[in-house]
Design a protein around this motif. Sequence first.
Motif, PDB file in Angstrom:
ATOM      1  N   TYR A 245     -11.364  -5.178  -7.555  1.00  0.00           N
ATOM      2  CA  TYR A 245     -11.666  -4.955  -6.226  1.00  0.00           C
ATOM      3  C   TYR A 245     -10.250  -5.656  -5.491  1.00  0.00           C
ATOM      4  CZ  TYR A 245     -16.331  -3.505  -6.788  1.00  0.00           C
ATOM      5  OH  TYR A 245     -17.377  -2.771  -7.291  1.00  0.00           O
ATOM      6  N   TYR A 246      -9.748  -5.014  -4.567  1.00  0.00           N
ATOM      7  CA  TYR A 246      -8.653  -5.428  -3.874  1.00  0.00           C
ATOM      8  C   TYR A 246      -8.964  -5.329  -2.450  1.00  0.00           C
ATOM      9  CZ  TYR A 246      -5.820  -5.788  -8.086  1.00  0.00           C
ATOM     10  OH  TYR A 246      -5.538  -6.010  -9.367  1.00  0.00           O
ATOM     11  N   ASN A 247      -8.668  -6.215  -1.369  1.00  0.00           N
ATOM     12  CA  ASN A 247      -8.670  -5.922   0.030  1.00  0.00           C
ATOM     13  C   ASN A 247      -7.570  -4.947   0.307  1.00  0.00           C
ATOM     14  OD1 ASN A 247      -6.338  -7.641   0.535  1.00  0.00           O
ATOM     15  ND2 ASN A 247      -7.569  -9.142   0.893  1.00  0.00           N
ATOM     16  N   LEU A 248      -7.501  -4.243   1.456  1.00  0.00           N
ATOM     17  CA  LEU A 248      -6.529  -3.667   1.915  1.00  0.00           C
ATOM     18  C   LEU A 248      -5.140  -4.201   2.208  1.00  0.00           C
ATOM     19  CD1 LEU A 248      -8.545  -0.825   3.668  1.00  0.00           C
ATOM     20  CD2 LEU A 248      -7.869  -1.015   1.293  1.00  0.00           C
ATOM     21  N   ASN A 249      -4.749  -5.627   2.008  1.00  0.00           N
ATOM     22  CA  ASN A 249      -3.545  -6.320   1.923  1.00  0.00           C
ATOM     23  C   ASN A 249      -3.440  -6.431   0.473  1.00  0.00           C
ATOM     24  OD1 ASN A 249      -3.664  -6.555   4.718  1.00  0.00           O
ATOM     25  ND2 ASN A 249      -5.107  -8.553   4.746  1.00  0.00           N
TER      26      ASN A 249
END
Length: 94
Positions: free
Chosen positions: A80-84
């Motif tokens: 999972y990655y945040n949108l940053n």
Amino acid sequence: MAKKGGLYGIISIENVVCVDFKYNSLEYLHSTDFYQAENSDFTTDIIDRNFETKLSHIIISELNIEENYMQVRENGEYKYYNLNIVEETNINAL
């Protein structure tokens, strides 16, 4: 963004190549502030606004703009990655 020899890349207004012409498709996602580029093997590269490749040869399983995360398959694992484009644990992302 531009197309050359059937492949997409990015050139500056000064005609300098910022992203090589090697992608089957290239899309700027305004809501995420990054480019999503499709490789010839149907994986995706994520390129930031400074034209740096942040994630390479991934498969995006889910892109959730409202919740600010994306689930990707990278090297055989789901991450999972945040949108940053900072990796998150699945608990933080969800």
